[in-house]
Design a protein around this motif. Structure first.
Motif, PDB file in Angstrom:
ATOM      1  N   ALA A   1       0.915  -1.164  -0.037  1.00 14.70           N
ATOM      2  CA  ALA A   1       0.126   0.053  -0.026  1.00 14.70           C
ATOM      3  C   ALA A   1       0.788   1.178   0.097  1.00 14.70           C
ATOM      4  O   ALA A   1       2.080   1.246   0.233  1.00 14.70           O
ATOM      5  N   SER A   2       0.331   2.432  -0.341  1.00 14.16           N
ATOM      6  CA  SER A   2       1.212   3.750   0.019  1.00 14.16           C
ATOM      7  C   SER A   2      -0.086   4.728   0.115  1.00 14.16           C
ATOM      8  O   SER A   2      -1.219   4.500  -0.335  1.00 14.16           O
ATOM      9  N   PHE A   3       0.502   5.739   0.435  1.00 16.36           N
ATOM     10  CA  PHE A   3      -0.179   7.083   0.641  1.00 16.36           C
ATOM     11  C   PHE A   3       0.391   8.288  -0.218  1.00 16.36           C
ATOM     12  O   PHE A   3       1.584   8.400  -0.320  1.00 16.36           O
ATOM     13  N   ILE A   4      -0.551   9.040  -0.527  1.00 16.18           N
ATOM     14  CA  ILE A   4      -0.350  10.363  -1.353  1.00 16.18           C
ATOM     15  C   ILE A   4      -1.113  11.521  -1.205  1.00 16.18           C
ATOM     16  O   ILE A   4      -2.367  11.306  -1.316  1.00 16.18           O
ATOM     17  N   GLN A   5      -0.761  12.497  -0.857  1.00 15.45           N
ATOM     18  CA  GLN A   5      -1.522  13.983  -0.728  1.00 15.45           C
ATOM     19  C   GLN A   5      -1.308  14.308  -2.057  1.00 15.45           C
ATOM     20  O   GLN A   5      -0.725  15.298  -2.493  1.00 15.45           O
ATOM     21  N   ALA A   6      -2.356  14.009  -2.889  1.00 17.26           N
ATOM     22  CA  ALA A   6      -2.223  14.151  -4.360  1.00 17.26           C
ATOM     23  C   ALA A   6      -2.714  15.723  -4.937  1.00 17.26           C
ATOM     24  O   ALA A   6      -2.718  15.774  -5.966  1.00 17.26           O
ATOM     25  N   PHE A   7      -3.461  16.201  -3.741  1.00 15.15           N
ATOM     26  CA  PHE A   7      -3.770  17.748  -3.998  1.00 15.15           C
ATOM     27  C   PHE A   7      -3.166  18.615  -4.788  1.00 15.15           C
ATOM     28  O   PHE A   7      -3.811  19.107  -5.660  1.00 15.15           O
TER      29      PHE A   7
ATOM     30  N   LYS B   1       7.537  17.494   7.916  1.00 15.68           N
ATOM     31  CA  LYS B   1       7.470  16.543   7.016  1.00 15.68           C
ATOM     32  C   LYS B   1       6.124  16.671   6.424  1.00 15.68           C
ATOM     33  O   LYS B   1       5.853  16.179   5.272  1.00 15.68           O
ATOM     34  N   ALA B   2       4.864  16.882   7.165  1.00 17.63           N
ATOM     35  CA  ALA B   2       3.711  17.011   6.620  1.00 17.63           C
ATOM     36  C   ALA B   2       3.372  17.904   5.472  1.00 17.63           C
ATOM     37  O   ALA B   2       3.075  17.905   4.374  1.00 17.63           O
ATOM     38  N   SER B   3       4.221  19.178   5.779  1.00 17.99           N
ATOM     39  CA  SER B   3       4.251  20.336   4.972  1.00 17.99           C
ATOM     40  C   SER B   3       4.790  19.698   3.433  1.00 17.99           C
ATOM     41  O   SER B   3       4.360  20.156   2.381  1.00 17.99           O
ATOM     42  N   ALA B   4       6.092  19.168   3.445  1.00 15.41           N
ATOM     43  CA  ALA B   4       6.726  18.744   2.289  1.00 15.41           C
ATOM     44  C   ALA B   4       5.963  17.543   1.636  1.00 15.41           C
ATOM     45  O   ALA B   4       5.742  17.810   0.318  1.00 15.41           O
ATOM     46  N   LEU B   5       5.273  16.586   2.217  1.00 18.13           N
ATOM     47  CA  LEU B   5       4.682  15.874   1.685  1.00 18.13           C
ATOM     48  C   LEU B   5       3.262  16.172   0.955  1.00 18.13           C
ATOM     49  O   LEU B   5       2.798  15.915  -0.218  1.00 18.13           O
TER      50      LEU B   5
ATOM     51  N   GLU C   1       7.666   3.282   5.017  1.00 19.29           N
ATOM     52  CA  GLU C   1       7.992   4.648   5.675  1.00 19.29           C
ATOM     53  C   GLU C   1       6.880   5.374   6.284  1.00 19.29           C
ATOM     54  O   GLU C   1       7.126   5.954   7.401  1.00 19.29           O
ATOM     55  N   ALA C   2       5.626   5.013   5.915  1.00 23.67           N
ATOM     56  CA  ALA C   2       4.532   5.503   6.694  1.00 23.67           C
ATOM     57  C   ALA C   2       4.595   5.058   8.134  1.00 23.67           C
ATOM     58  O   ALA C   2       4.235   5.704   9.215  1.00 23.67           O
ATOM     59  N   GLU C   3       4.704   3.722   8.393  1.00 28.65           N
ATOM     60  CA  GLU C   3       4.653   3.137   9.770  1.00 28.65           C
ATOM     61  C   GLU C   3       6.103   3.849  10.568  1.00 28.65           C
ATOM     62  O   GLU C   3       6.142   4.211  11.613  1.00 28.65           O
ATOM     63  N   ARG C   4       7.289   3.912   9.881  1.00 30.99           N
ATOM     64  CA  ARG C   4       8.526   4.639  10.551  1.00 30.99           C
ATOM     65  C   ARG C   4       8.266   5.909  10.938  1.00 30.99           C
ATOM     66  O   ARG C   4       8.681   6.534  11.920  1.00 30.99           O
ATOM     67  N   LEU C   5       7.400   6.770   9.954  1.00 29.48           N
ATOM     68  CA  LEU C   5       7.084   8.217  10.467  1.00 29.48           C
ATOM     69  C   LEU C   5       6.002   8.256  11.613  1.00 29.48           C
ATOM     70  O   LEU C   5       6.012   9.110  12.051  1.00 29.48           O
ATOM     71  N   GLY C   6       5.367   7.164  11.693  1.00 34.73           N
ATOM     72  CA  GLY C   6       4.045   7.413  12.738  1.00 34.73           C
ATOM     73  C   GLY C   6       3.017   7.919  12.162  1.00 34.73           C
ATOM     74  O   GLY C   6       2.075   8.080  12.707  1.00 34.73           O
ATOM     75  N   MET C   7       2.656   7.752  10.782  1.00 33.23           N
ATOM     76  CA  MET C   7       1.660   8.040  10.226  1.00 33.23           C
ATOM     77  C   MET C   7       0.690   6.893  10.262  1.00 33.23           C
ATOM     78  O   MET C   7      -0.541   7.190  10.358  1.00 33.23           O
ATOM     79  N   ILE C   8       1.148   5.664  10.452  1.00 30.34           N
ATOM     80  CA  ILE C   8       0.245   4.597  10.686  1.00 30.34           C
ATOM     81  C   ILE C   8       0.793   3.715  11.625  1.00 30.34           C
ATOM     82  O   ILE C   8       1.794   3.901  12.155  1.00 30.34           O
ATOM     83  N   TYR C   9      -0.152   2.693  12.351  1.00 40.61           N
ATOM     84  CA  TYR C   9       0.326   1.912  13.361  1.00 40.61           C
ATOM     85  C   TYR C   9       1.317   0.881  13.000  1.00 40.61           C
ATOM     86  O   TYR C   9       2.455   0.582  13.803  1.00 40.61           O
TER      87      TYR C   9
END
Length: 258
Positions: A126-132, A155-159, A170-178
């Motif tokens: 899976a992957s996550f993307i702030q595509a806006f 990090k949020a600003s850059a993404l 990477e999402a787990e490492r960042l703490g974005m997901i459990y």
């Protein structure tokens, strides 16, 4: 025509599946309104936790852009006020935990709806993307609220500005997901979390969810007062009494969500 949302109750879990796989589960008005209705159904006492996932190879690619440019469509203002904002608040106001099982790509509003859930897990692929930013929009569906609190402002600003894809690892490492799981184990492992929550003291979990939500907008002294108020309520539940009695009797507790 197939339902845009699939819903069933399994082991006390309200299982919700976004079901437009041919469109990568992108949201149109029908699916958004159906999801709102199903979240309301999950208020039923026999449902002790909620499991949200997607059909096919995506969790959700976000908004169906064909609807946005349709001159007969709802328009952006209604899409936010009538589709996404009620979904986000429906998840947050629900008095039981919501597990987002991100089975594939989660983009735009799809990513932010997932991140607004109580526990987020993902398949390794899976992957996550702030595509806006790629189409000149800003992140919505609570993204500007939750993502900086999960991973920090920089990090949020850059993404969000760059629109870069984030892998599940990477999402787990960042703490974005459990947590993330190998693809072949993902659904079993993810559902087991929701099933476990469904056996736990539901009222206490709801109070924990409320306390965490309050922590975003209250100072420490106010939060201590909030904890005191919620703890007194939790101590008056049948589940608390059962938990203490089971501990004293050295047996497994049987919680009823009361």
């Amino acid at each position: 025509m197939a339902e845009s949302i699939l819903f069933s109750i399994e082991e006390g879990v309200g299982k919700i599946t976004l079901n437009r796989p041919d469109k990568l589960n992108s949201f149109n008005r029908e699916m958004a309104l159906q999801l709102q209705a199903v979240l309301k159904e999950c208020e039923a006492p026999e449902i002790r936790s909620v499991f949200l996932t997607g059909a096919g190879k995506a969790f959700s690619a976000g908004q169906d852009l064909a609807e946005v440019v349709d001159p007969e469509g709802p328009g952006m203002a209604r899409i936010l006020s009538e589709h996404y904002n009620p979904i986000v608040m429906g998840i947050r106001d629900l008095k039981k935990p919501v597990v987002a099982a991100v089975n594939g790509v989660a983009a735009g509003a799809g990513a932010n709806i997932a991140l607004g859930c109580d526990i987020v897990v993902a398949a390794k692929s899976a992957s996550f993307i702030q595509a806006f930013s790629k189409i000149g929009l800003i992140p919505d569906s609570g993204g500007t609220f939750y993502l900086p609190r999960l991973i920090g402002h920089q990090k949020a600003s850059a993404l969000m500005l760059l629109g870069e894809k984030v892998s599940a690892e990477e999402a787990e490492r960042l703490g974005m997901i459990y947590q993330f799981y190998e693809d072949d184990q993902f659904m079993e492992q993810a559902f087991s979390i929701a099933a476990k929550l469904a056996t736990m003291p539901t009222v206490g979990l709801a109070y924990t969810k409320k306390a965490l939500q309050w922590s975003f907008t209250h100072a420490l002294i106010e939060q201590l007062a909030n904890e005191d108020k919620l703890q007194q309520r939790a101590a008056n539940t049948e589940d608390f009494k059962e938990g203490v009695q089971a501990f004293l009797e050295k047996r497994a507790p049987v919680f009823k969500g009361k």
